[in-house]
Design a protein around this motif. Structure first.
Motif, PDB file in Angstrom:
ATOM      1  N   TRP A 137      46.896  -1.011  66.251  1.00 56.91           N
ATOM      2  CA  TRP A 137      47.178  -1.835  65.843  1.00 56.91           C
ATOM      3  C   TRP A 137      47.498  -2.503  64.220  1.00 56.91           C
ATOM      4  N   PHE A 181      50.774  -4.541  63.793  1.00 62.02           N
ATOM      5  CA  PHE A 181      51.037  -6.226  63.017  1.00 62.02           C
ATOM      6  C   PHE A 181      51.733  -5.690  62.066  1.00 62.02           C
ATOM      7  N   PRO A 208      43.491   0.921  69.304  1.00 56.04           N
ATOM      8  CA  PRO A 208      42.723  -0.199  68.642  1.00 56.04           C
ATOM      9  C   PRO A 208      43.447   0.907  67.725  1.00 56.04           C
ATOM     10  N   ALA A 233      40.276   0.830  61.825  1.00 53.92           N
ATOM     11  CA  ALA A 233      40.303   1.355  63.168  1.00 53.92           C
ATOM     12  C   ALA A 233      39.869   2.518  63.272  1.00 53.92           C
TER      13      ALA A 233
END
Length: 143
Positions: free
Chosen positions: A18, A22, A15, A52
């Motif tokens: 991410w 993005f 994660p 994260a």
């Protein structure tokens, strides 16, 4: 001899990607419409990746499960295996049974495994794969 019989990490590290993904998508969209603010997107990527990383680190501390021949660790709580008398569906779970790991309830997306202790009380262990933990505990207690 501290070999691991069953383990769940609580969360994987993926994660953390991410935020950078993005940011790359945002930079590409911005590139198609005008100048790219590279520093801003790098800061966005680092900020989201950092947030994260904190989340993953917390999940790995609070939601990890590890069973060895000596201990059962559920999150931040460790229970000696010699205190476990039985771990199977016949034990049943009393309504007020204490959940191992220090939480009020079994974590979301985890399955509860009732465990009877040698003092006669019942506690609730938990794992994503409750049947695998139950089987590992049963084999360990019966041996």
């Amino acid at each position: 001899m501290n070999d691991v019989l069953y383990a769940e990490p609580g969360s994987s590290w993926w994660p953390i990607l991410w935020g950078p993904v993005f940011a790359v998508v945002g930079a590409i969209v911005e590139w198609t419409t005008g100048p790219v603010h590279t520093l801003a997107w790098v800061l966005v990527a680092l900020g989201f990746a950092g947030a994260a990383a904190l989340w993953v680190y917390g999940r790995r501390n609070v939601c990890s499960v590890q069973l060895t021949r000596q201990t059962l660790r559920q999150g931040r709580e460790t229970l000696d295996v010699d205190k476990i008398e039985a771990a199977d569906e016949e034990v049943g779970t009393p309504v007020a049974a204490r959940v191992l790991g220090g939480g009020w309830a079994v974590p979301r997306k985890f399955e509860g495994v009732p465990v009877r202790l040698t003092d006669g009380s019942t506690v609730v262990a938990w794992a994503r794969d409750g049947e695998a933990l139950r089987t590992a505990l049963r084999e360990l207690v019966e041996s």
